[in-house]
Design an enzyme around this catalytic site. Structure first.
Site, short mmCIF file in Angstrom:
data_model
loop_
_atom_site.label_atom_id
_atom_site.label_comp_id
_atom_site.label_asym_id
_atom_site.label_seq_id
_atom_site.Cartn_x
_atom_site.Cartn_y
_atom_site.Cartn_z
N ILE A 163 0.84 -1.20 0.00
CA ILE A 163 0.00 0.00 0.00
C ILE A 163 0.87 1.25 0.00
O ILE A 163 0.63 2.20 -0.75
CB ILE A 163 -0.97 0.00 1.20
CG1 ILE A 163 -1.95 -1.17 1.09
CG2 ILE A 163 -1.74 1.32 1.27
CD1 ILE A 163 -2.82 -1.37 2.30
N CYS A 241 -5.11 5.23 7.40
CA CYS A 241 -5.97 4.21 6.78
C CYS A 241 -5.40 2.83 7.05
O CYS A 241 -5.65 1.89 6.28
CB CYS A 241 -6.08 4.44 5.27
SG CYS A 241 -7.07 5.87 4.80
N GLU A 272 -13.66 -0.39 17.29
CA GLU A 272 -14.72 -0.18 16.31
C GLU A 272 -15.85 -1.16 16.60
O GLU A 272 -15.59 -2.36 16.73
CB GLU A 272 -14.18 -0.37 14.89
CG GLU A 272 -13.10 0.63 14.51
CD GLU A 272 -12.52 0.40 13.12
OE1 GLU A 272 -13.11 -0.40 12.36
OE2 GLU A 272 -11.49 0.98 12.80
N HIS A 291 -14.06 3.14 8.37
CA HIS A 291 -13.26 1.97 7.97
C HIS A 291 -13.70 1.45 6.59
O HIS A 291 -14.11 0.31 6.43
CB HIS A 291 -13.38 0.85 9.00
CG HIS A 291 -12.23 -0.13 8.95
ND1 HIS A 291 -11.82 -0.85 10.04
CD2 HIS A 291 -11.41 -0.51 7.93
CE1 HIS A 291 -10.81 -1.63 9.72
NE2 HIS A 291 -10.54 -1.44 8.42
#
Length: 325
Positions: A163, A241, A272, A291
């Site tokens: 990423i 992220c 979360e 998310h």
């Protein structure tokens, strides 16, 4: 068929089931099990263990698999994590129990990288607030925001995996100067990508924008804290992220209130669903998204196919493409 696979997803965290089912054809049947994405109480673990009883494998998008739940699943042979981060699974416990764990590294790289830039541009250009004012208040002239450009800004990447590399490539197309800090990646590898290798503290000191792409491990927990936030530029922006555990949320809220950094955007939180009383909700210059970095149709299709194929490989006595343990 003796084997069956639990597709552990929810309406909010879906799995591209058709792709997973196609990959498992002739190997195992599937069932959708809406395992909640939260830490479970012992009573809740007992309930979901009954739902998962007899499963040979789990394609895990929602939920956590601690040792206490794994102990209740004696037939489990393989867990395929829906994405790259495997922190929802107790890897050591799986290894001790002979459970193979796989993931899908890089499958969400494009999706996550694109949201990183959506968040950067939203912060720099004030897109969310300008849109709200222009639409709800009809305040055309006063809604206009004088923002900034990515061109010529410095981007610091904390972590340089697949990423991070994708983010670097896009950043260079914007005309950004990219540096990265990653103890697992050599300076030569970074330089080959046009990226400057930089010690973490220097990266914090110099970068206009800092984007987190590190895994959630004990060494990275709350690496963004009161001390590291003080090291950043007052005009710096922080993007996360990756994993919520990387950020001390109370320290970030305090830094934003004091103007120690200019803004932040978080797609992940440390817990979360988040605590509704989190100090983040009162912090200025902050964007929060739920998310959703990996939630694109293309990404879901790629991950479901990859995870299904690895589960099929394990159950067929073959080596998976992406083994974790």
């Amino acid at each position: 068929m003796a084997n069956w696979i639990a597709l552990a997803g929810t309406q909010e965290l879906p799995i591209a089931e058709e792709l997973a089912i196609a990959a498992l054809e002739g190997v195992a049947d599937t069932r959708t099990i809406p395992l909640p994405y939260k830490k479970l109480t012992p009573e809740e673990e007992a309930h979901w263990a009954k739902e998962l009883a007899g499963a040979s494998g789990i394609l895990l998008r929602s939920g956590y698999l601690p040792d206490s739940l794994l102990a209740l699943l004696p037939d489990l042979k393989v867990v395929a994590v829906h994405g790259a981060g495997v922190d929802p699974v107790d890897i050591e416990a799986c290894t001790k129990r002979g459970i193979k764990v796989t993931n899908a590294p890089g499958a969400n790289a494009n999706a996550v990288a694109e949201l990183v830039f959506g968040l950067m541009l939203s912060l720099l250009r004030g897109i969310p607030q300008a849109s709200r004012s222009a639409m709800s208040e009809k305040a055309w002239d006063t809604a206009r925001v004088t923002g900034g450009e990515l061109n010529n800004r410095s981007l610091g990447l904390v972590g340089f995996g697949q990423i991070g590399k994708r983010v670097a490539k896009i950043a260079q197309a914007f005309g950004m100067d990219v540096a990265a800090s990653d103890p697992a990646v050599t300076e030569e590898v970074m330089n080959a990508e046009g990226v400057t290798s930089m010690p973490l503290q220097t990266l914090f000191n110099k970068s206009h924008i800092i984007s987190l792409h590190a895994p959630a491990i004990p060494a990275t927990r709350q690496m963004i804290n009161a001390d590291t936030l003080r090291q950043m530029r007052t005009d710096a922006l922080l993007i996360n992220c990756a994993r919520g555990a990387l950020v001390d949320e109370a320290a970030l809220a305090d830094a934003l209130r004091k103007g120690q950094i200019a803004g932040a955007a978080l797609d992940v939180l440390d817990g979360e669903p988040p605590d509704p009383n989190s100090p983040l909700y009162q912090a200025p210059n902050l964007l929060i998204t739920p998310h959703m970095a990996g939630s694109t149709l293309e990404c879901l299709n790629t991950i479901a196919a990859a995870c299904g194929a690895d589960i099929a490989s394990v159950l067929s006595g073959q080596m998976p493409k992406y083994p974790v343990n």
